[in-house]
Design an enzyme around this catalytic site. Structure first.
Site, PDB file in Angstrom:
ATOM      1  N   LYS A 164      22.586  -8.179  -3.914  1.00 12.52           N
ATOM      2  CA  LYS A 164      23.080  -6.836  -4.219  1.00 12.52           C
ATOM      3  C   LYS A 164      22.515  -6.319  -5.538  1.00 12.52           C
ATOM      4  CE  LYS A 164      27.338  -6.532  -1.581  1.00 12.52           C
ATOM      5  NZ  LYS A 164      28.792  -6.284  -1.633  1.00 12.52           N
TER       6      LYS A 164
ATOM      7  N   LYS B   9      19.939  -7.256  12.003  1.00  7.87           N
ATOM      8  CA  LYS B   9      21.335  -7.203  12.386  1.00  7.87           C
ATOM      9  C   LYS B   9      21.807  -5.752  12.470  1.00  7.87           C
ATOM     10  CE  LYS B   9      24.713  -8.507   9.480  1.00  7.87           C
ATOM     11  NZ  LYS B   9      25.490  -9.232   8.508  1.00  7.87           N
TER      12      LYS B   9
ATOM     13  N   LYS C  65      25.060  -0.712   9.011  1.00  6.86           N
ATOM     14  CA  LYS C  65      25.058   0.696   8.647  1.00  6.86           C
ATOM     15  C   LYS C  65      24.038   1.008   7.559  1.00  6.86           C
ATOM     16  CE  LYS C  65      28.242   2.622   6.570  1.00  6.86           C
ATOM     17  NZ  LYS C  65      28.727   3.536   5.676  1.00  6.86           N
TER      18      LYS C  65
END
Ligand code: TRP
Length: 333
Positions: free
Chosen positions: A113, A199, A202
């Site tokens: 992240k 995968k 969103k």
């Protein structure tokens, strides 16, 4: 024997898609039958990455409606909003003194992240909150003494950290926290229809996911253009795209259609247009049911919001008793 506890949480990040649904929520709905379940909407975690306040509060309320529409039941489970239970942040502080800097540095999600495009933009920072995120997660978990925590593989490392924190605490103060076991259920992992190498997520963009409340026309369009063969696989192996479409049929419990079409595939006479038509039908029928349920809930939103507030208050009582005990053990007056 008392009913065992299960705890899991979800971040309020926009509408649930079928990847989330089959990967987690559907499993939660089933666990309600058997366990004393605690499900949290973790909005404190959501502010560790760039966000907009208005959007966050909307997403939090919408997540309540979405979970209820998907089958989370307030009669069977405790559904709570993390920010309504300040004990989570208080316990998180205490637990941060039972977690080493080095342990946090090893968290792969933090590395991913902190290096993500979102945090490269001007005016953004890699916050200390993002770094200590797993401790808040440990607090969410240990607070309720769950026997099991259903999580995806991506959260395994965080759960392991929570177990280490619990052990360290118990070693110093005598066994108080339970050892939370991961619950890895065999759930289907759906891939992006537009790029089956990835995968369903969103963050890739709306054309990569099918939302559980998506309109029929839009679902049909996305399934129609789903990538099937890329021409790179040999004729004996099924391509990721085709196998993903079969996976969706199976997840939707369309077993008869699944077997017929699978046999066609094996016999070499499967038409992808037929497979896509069936996948679209299955998803549309599920989505239409969810849309109807969500509308009923939204039409009566004040009642439902009040119920979730009450559920959060009841959950808070459990959190308060944990925190009282923890402070006593630690010697905090
Ligand atoms: N980190 C989890 C995720 O992004 C969300 C989460 C927060 C969680 N607290 C938790 C999951 C406690 C399980 C238990 O998916």
């Amino acid at each position: 024997m008392p009913i065992e506890r299960v705890l899991s949480c979800i971040q309020p990040t926009g509408e649930i898609h079928f990847g989330n649904y089959f990967g987690a929520i559907h499993n939660w709905v089933q666990l309600q039958q058997q366990y004393d379940c605690f499900f949290g909407i973790v909005n404190y975690h959501a502010i560790t990455m760039p966000y907009k306040p208005d959007q966050l509060s909307k997403d939090t309320t919408n997540m309540i409606f979405d979970l209820l529409a998907c089958g989370i039941s307030l009669d069977r489970s405790h559904l709570f909003i993390q920010s309504l239970i300040p004990e989570h942040t208080e316990l998180s502080w205490i637990l941060s003194c039972y977690c080493s800097y080095g342990e946090l540095q090893r968290m792969t999600q933090f590395k991913d992240k902190s290096e993500s495009d979102k945090l490269q933009e001007k005016g953004t920072i890699v916050s200390a909150g993002l770094f200590t995120y797993p401790i808040l997660q440990a607090a969410d978990i240990l607070m309720y003494h769950p026997a099991y925590v259903p999580v995806g593989k991506d959260q395994e490392q965080h759960l392991e950290l929570a177990r280490n924190i619990a052990q360290r605490f118990n070693h110093k103060h005598g066994t108080y926290f339970t050892d939370p076991n991961p619950l890895f259920t065999d759930v289907p992992k759906l891939l992006s229809l537009a790029d089956p190498a990835k995968k369903m997520s969103k963050s890739l963009g709306d054309n990569h996911v099918i939302r559980v409340f998506e309109e029929e026309a839009s679902i049909r369009k996305k399934v129609k253009v789903a990538v099937t063969d890329t021409g790179t696989q040999t004729s004996t192996t099924m391509s990721a795209g085709v196998s993903n479409l079969f996976e969706i049929l199976k997840a939707c419990e369309e077993t008869e259609v699944y077997s017929t079409l699978f046999k066609n595939y094996q016999d070499g006479n499967l038409k992808y247009s037929v497979l896509k038509e069936e996948v679209a039908n299955a998803l549309v029928s599920k989505a239409n049911y969810f849309i109807k349920r969500r509308k009923e809930i939204r039409d009566d939103h004040n009642t439902w919001l009040k119920k979730v507030q009450e559920s959060s208050e009841q959950t808070r009582a459990v959190a308060q008793s944990t925190l009282t005990k923890v402070k006593e053990l630690v010697g905090l007056i």
